[in-house]
Design a protein around this motif. Structure first.
Motif, PDB file in Angstrom:
ATOM      1  N   VAL A 369      15.826  13.929 -48.126  1.00  0.00           N
ATOM      2  CA  VAL A 369      16.091  14.775 -46.847  1.00  0.00           C
ATOM      3  C   VAL A 369      14.922  14.104 -45.918  1.00  0.00           C
ATOM      4  O   VAL A 369      13.883  13.384 -46.180  1.00  0.00           O
ATOM      5  CB  VAL A 369      15.572  16.099 -47.179  1.00  0.00           C
ATOM      6  CG1 VAL A 369      15.352  16.895 -45.904  1.00  0.00           C
ATOM      7  CG2 VAL A 369      16.238  16.821 -48.262  1.00  0.00           C
ATOM      8  N   ASN A 370      15.433  13.994 -44.640  1.00  0.00           N
ATOM      9  CA  ASN A 370      14.755  13.265 -43.606  1.00  0.00           C
ATOM     10  C   ASN A 370      14.173  14.420 -42.770  1.00  0.00           C
ATOM     11  O   ASN A 370      14.766  15.444 -41.992  1.00  0.00           O
ATOM     12  CB  ASN A 370      15.577  12.653 -42.361  1.00  0.00           C
ATOM     13  CG  ASN A 370      14.884  11.997 -41.376  1.00  0.00           C
ATOM     14  OD1 ASN A 370      13.670  11.787 -41.384  1.00  0.00           O
ATOM     15  ND2 ASN A 370      15.433  11.571 -40.165  1.00  0.00           N
ATOM     16  N   LEU A 371      12.934  14.553 -42.763  1.00  0.00           N
ATOM     17  CA  LEU A 371      11.857  15.706 -42.215  1.00  0.00           C
ATOM     18  C   LEU A 371      11.319  15.196 -40.915  1.00  0.00           C
ATOM     19  O   LEU A 371      10.772  15.897 -40.258  1.00  0.00           O
ATOM     20  CB  LEU A 371      10.610  15.994 -43.319  1.00  0.00           C
ATOM     21  CG  LEU A 371      11.038  16.673 -44.455  1.00  0.00           C
ATOM     22  CD1 LEU A 371       9.627  16.555 -45.459  1.00  0.00           C
ATOM     23  CD2 LEU A 371      11.907  17.590 -44.469  1.00  0.00           C
ATOM     24  N   GLU A 372      11.717  14.173 -40.538  1.00  0.00           N
ATOM     25  CA  GLU A 372      11.086  13.578 -39.251  1.00  0.00           C
ATOM     26  C   GLU A 372      11.669  14.409 -38.083  1.00  0.00           C
ATOM     27  O   GLU A 372      12.910  14.435 -38.213  1.00  0.00           O
ATOM     28  CB  GLU A 372      11.350  11.866 -39.094  1.00  0.00           C
ATOM     29  CG  GLU A 372      10.926  11.521 -37.762  1.00  0.00           C
ATOM     30  CD  GLU A 372       9.443  11.440 -37.542  1.00  0.00           C
ATOM     31  OE1 GLU A 372       9.171  11.271 -36.156  1.00  0.00           O
ATOM     32  OE2 GLU A 372       8.881  11.206 -38.207  1.00  0.00           O
ATOM     33  N   GLY A 373      10.835  14.870 -37.311  1.00  0.00           N
ATOM     34  CA  GLY A 373      11.377  15.538 -36.134  1.00  0.00           C
ATOM     35  C   GLY A 373      11.707  17.088 -36.520  1.00  0.00           C
ATOM     36  O   GLY A 373      12.308  17.838 -35.759  1.00  0.00           O
ATOM     37  N   ILE A 374      11.622  17.463 -37.628  1.00  0.00           N
ATOM     38  CA  ILE A 374      12.234  18.784 -38.225  1.00  0.00           C
ATOM     39  C   ILE A 374      11.014  19.515 -38.970  1.00  0.00           C
ATOM     40  O   ILE A 374      10.882  20.732 -38.886  1.00  0.00           O
ATOM     41  CB  ILE A 374      13.405  18.382 -39.305  1.00  0.00           C
ATOM     42  CG1 ILE A 374      14.515  17.702 -38.854  1.00  0.00           C
ATOM     43  CG2 ILE A 374      13.639  19.886 -39.858  1.00  0.00           C
ATOM     44  CD1 ILE A 374      15.690  17.243 -39.721  1.00  0.00           C
ATOM     45  N   GLY A 375      10.360  18.949 -39.823  1.00  0.00           N
ATOM     46  CA  GLY A 375       9.290  19.647 -40.584  1.00  0.00           C
ATOM     47  C   GLY A 375       9.579  20.467 -41.776  1.00  0.00           C
ATOM     48  O   GLY A 375      10.804  20.504 -41.997  1.00  0.00           O
ATOM     49  N   VAL A 376       8.542  21.434 -42.118  1.00  0.00           N
ATOM     50  CA  VAL A 376       8.890  22.345 -43.086  1.00  0.00           C
ATOM     51  C   VAL A 376       8.855  23.678 -42.647  1.00  0.00           C
ATOM     52  O   VAL A 376       7.776  23.970 -42.267  1.00  0.00           O
ATOM     53  CB  VAL A 376       8.215  21.736 -44.411  1.00  0.00           C
ATOM     54  CG1 VAL A 376       8.318  22.849 -45.476  1.00  0.00           C
ATOM     55  CG2 VAL A 376       8.292  20.458 -44.925  1.00  0.00           C
ATOM     56  N   SER A 377       9.867  24.725 -42.821  1.00  0.00           N
ATOM     57  CA  SER A 377       9.632  26.042 -42.584  1.00  0.00           C
ATOM     58  C   SER A 377       8.732  26.832 -43.817  1.00  0.00           C
ATOM     59  O   SER A 377       9.110  26.490 -44.883  1.00  0.00           O
ATOM     60  CB  SER A 377      10.946  26.631 -42.515  1.00  0.00           C
ATOM     61  OG  SER A 377      11.530  26.194 -41.348  1.00  0.00           O
ATOM     62  N   PRO A 378       7.635  27.535 -43.376  1.00  0.00           N
ATOM     63  CA  PRO A 378       6.915  28.183 -44.400  1.00  0.00           C
ATOM     64  C   PRO A 378       7.771  29.267 -45.176  1.00  0.00           C
ATOM     65  O   PRO A 378       8.889  29.734 -44.584  1.00  0.00           O
ATOM     66  CB  PRO A 378       5.828  28.908 -43.489  1.00  0.00           C
ATOM     67  CG  PRO A 378       6.586  29.061 -42.234  1.00  0.00           C
ATOM     68  CD  PRO A 378       7.565  27.649 -42.100  1.00  0.00           C
ATOM     69  N   ASP A 379       7.261  29.638 -46.351  1.00  0.00           N
ATOM     70  CA  ASP A 379       8.121  30.822 -46.922  1.00  0.00           C
ATOM     71  C   ASP A 379       7.902  32.013 -46.083  1.00  0.00           C
ATOM     72  O   ASP A 379       8.423  32.977 -46.160  1.00  0.00           O
ATOM     73  CB  ASP A 379       7.264  30.787 -48.276  1.00  0.00           C
ATOM     74  CG  ASP A 379       7.657  29.527 -49.371  1.00  0.00           C
ATOM     75  OD1 ASP A 379       9.109  29.445 -49.501  1.00  0.00           O
ATOM     76  OD2 ASP A 379       6.960  29.046 -49.614  1.00  0.00           O
ATOM     77  N   ILE A 380       6.637  32.257 -45.919  1.00  0.00           N
ATOM     78  CA  ILE A 380       6.212  33.388 -44.733  1.00  0.00           C
ATOM     79  C   ILE A 380       5.603  33.024 -43.383  1.00  0.00           C
ATOM     80  O   ILE A 380       4.763  32.117 -43.417  1.00  0.00           O
ATOM     81  CB  ILE A 380       5.023  34.315 -45.549  1.00  0.00           C
ATOM     82  CG1 ILE A 380       5.563  34.509 -47.004  1.00  0.00           C
ATOM     83  CG2 ILE A 380       4.544  35.503 -44.661  1.00  0.00           C
ATOM     84  CD1 ILE A 380       4.330  35.367 -47.578  1.00  0.00           C
ATOM     85  N   GLU A 381       6.625  33.267 -42.560  1.00  0.00           N
ATOM     86  CA  GLU A 381       6.233  32.864 -40.938  1.00  0.00           C
ATOM     87  C   GLU A 381       5.142  33.716 -40.360  1.00  0.00           C
ATOM     88  O   GLU A 381       5.240  34.884 -40.301  1.00  0.00           O
ATOM     89  CB  GLU A 381       7.360  32.761 -40.337  1.00  0.00           C
ATOM     90  CG  GLU A 381       7.361  32.312 -38.729  1.00  0.00           C
ATOM     91  CD  GLU A 381       7.322  30.669 -38.750  1.00  0.00           C
ATOM     92  OE1 GLU A 381       6.873  30.213 -37.617  1.00  0.00           O
ATOM     93  OE2 GLU A 381       7.922  30.141 -39.547  1.00  0.00           O
ATOM     94  N   VAL A 382       3.782  33.059 -39.993  1.00  0.00           N
ATOM     95  CA  VAL A 382       2.817  33.949 -39.207  1.00  0.00           C
ATOM     96  C   VAL A 382       2.414  32.927 -38.110  1.00  0.00           C
ATOM     97  O   VAL A 382       1.693  32.096 -38.107  1.00  0.00           O
ATOM     98  CB  VAL A 382       1.758  33.969 -40.196  1.00  0.00           C
ATOM     99  CG1 VAL A 382       0.666  34.842 -39.467  1.00  0.00           C
ATOM    100  CG2 VAL A 382       2.118  34.603 -41.660  1.00  0.00           C
ATOM    101  N   PRO A 383       3.208  33.529 -36.739  1.00  0.00           N
ATOM    102  CA  PRO A 383       2.528  33.129 -35.535  1.00  0.00           C
ATOM    103  C   PRO A 383       1.149  33.130 -35.311  1.00  0.00           C
ATOM    104  O   PRO A 383       0.554  34.281 -35.853  1.00  0.00           O
ATOM    105  CB  PRO A 383       3.516  33.597 -34.647  1.00  0.00           C
ATOM    106  CG  PRO A 383       4.762  34.178 -35.077  1.00  0.00           C
ATOM    107  CD  PRO A 383       4.099  34.475 -36.548  1.00  0.00           C
TER     108      PRO A 383
END
Length: 412
Positions: A369-383
């Protein structure tokens, strides 16, 4: 527009083969240095097809703009703007006024060409122990290193730095000539409050050692709803010594008896290896040593209870690998914001005037998987908006809330 003042380094391949001119000779003009940088980019950038297709027009445009440059600051801004057109992580121009210059230099100081940048002496920079971020036209403290001068002086995450000794705050320049002397920071803690001042004395520190000492000082137990939650902030993962320090804390130290664990991967340097996830591998057996006097010594190198990785948009490269791999372990959750998507392999090139070019020279796939420019989404999003947060941390609070919902028996 946000700009992180402190570099976040990931998995980097540093193989320097560009000779450094003797005595750090300055090029006759900015044009000479521009052409030197362009030549390195064309020879070494990780995507030759992109260079062949797009870079001729890019360099031509910026070569025209170069005619209007009359200062080092203007030249640095122009070159980094040009490099930004490549849309690649681990690609930027560094001068001795940048934190990154010293942090990368310290990390790879054993390479002769890098050592020469620092006259073959220990790499040191002036610091009070803060990480800052430009948001709009203002500068905010996003992290106060544990155990640092700034922490002891009372600075908090979220503080706005209005000035240092009456002048705008500059990461290195504001402190360089003030080591061992009082420096007055003018601070605004809440948006509508009156500013106040805090006086500190900067010290010269090795960036690698500063991060390691901060990690050690960050280790603590947070009591929450009857649970004992272990916390550690890994400011840098660029070296095995940082992971070893984590293992020591988990196996023998303060974190051993915690009911759950928070590993903070926000800000600082990356560099983590995927194998560091092995601490969550519960298939490794527990060793119990029975002594003649009846005592038992337990050696368990694994973390078998609930855990959280804290991440945000400045968790980069090696730290992103850990966030991505955490989904394989049911006891680990990733909480915070999407990571940076900066996973290319970088290489440091010394320049003839003593500056440096950090350039992406390798692409990387994580399990294909290419994560460049994409990143990893958290299981729990907290802005989380750090501005004027008065040291409060919504992402940390969410991690504590998540971990305290598990019964103690399920975590043992």
């Amino acid at each position: 527009m946000k700009k992180l003042i402190l570099v976040v380094l990931g998995v980097c391949l540093i193989l320097v083969d560009v000779p450094l001119a003797a005595g750090k000779q300055n090029p006759d003009t900015y044009s000479d240095l521009f052409e030197e940088i362009v030549n390195i980019v064309e020879r070494h950038f990780y995507n030759p097809d992109q260079i062949a297709k797009d870079f001729p027009a890019i360099k031509a445009d910026y070569r025209i703009q170069l005619k209007n440059v009359s200062s080092q600051k203007g030249f640095s801004s122009l070159v980094n703007s040009m490099l930004g057109q490549l849309h690649a992580s681990h690609t930027y121009y560094l001068t001795p006024d940048d934190y990154e210059y010293y942090q990368l230099g310290a990390l790879f100081s054993k390479i002769p060409e890098i050592s020469k940048l620092f006259d073959e002496k220990e790499v040191l920079y002036p610091s009070v122990g803060i990480l800052t971020q430009d948001i709009g036209n203002r500068v905010y403290i996003v992290s106060v290193l544990a155990g640092s001068i700034a922490e002891k002086a009372g600075l908090l995450k979220g503080d706005e730095i209005l000035s240092v000794n009456g002048a705008p705050y500059l990461p290195i320049a504001s402190l360089r000539s003030k080591v061992g002397k009082n420096v007055v920071f003018k601070i605004r803690r809440k948006e509508m409050d009156e500013p106040f001042t805090i006086s500190m004395r900067p010290v010269l520190v090795n960036p690698k050692q500063e991060m390691l000492e901060a990690q050690k000082s960050s280790v603590r137990i947070i009591e929450q709803n009857g649970k004992h939650i272990g916390y550690v902030h890994i400011y840098s993962y660029a070296g095995y010594e940082y992971h070893q320090e984590l293992l020591n804390a988990l196996t023998w130290g303060q974190l051993k008896e915690a009911d759950a664990l928070i590993i903070d991967l926000r800000y600082g340097l990356g560099g983590a290896a995927p194998s560091y996830l092995n601490i969550f591998n519960t298939n490794i057996p527990v060793l119990k040593m029975h002594h003649r006097d009846g005592t038992i010594t337990v050696f368990d190198s694994q973390w078998r209870k609930q855990a959280v990785y804290l991440v945000n948009e400045y968790s980069r490269s090696g730290k992103e690998l850990l966030a991505y791999g955490a989904r394989r372990y049911p006891q680990v959750k990733v909480i915070g914001e999407r990571t940076a998507g900066h996973v290319l392999g970088g290489r440091l090139f010394p320049l003839s005037n003593g500056d440096a070019l950090f350039l992406a020279v390798q692409s990387a796939l994580v399990d294909g998987v290419n994560l460049e420019g994409i990143g990893v989404s958290p299981d729990i999003e907290v802005p989380f908006d750090v501005r004027y947060c008065v040291g409060q941390d919504a992402q940390l609070e969410k991690a504590l809330e998540h971990l305290t919902k598990y019964p103690r028996l399920l975590m043992n």
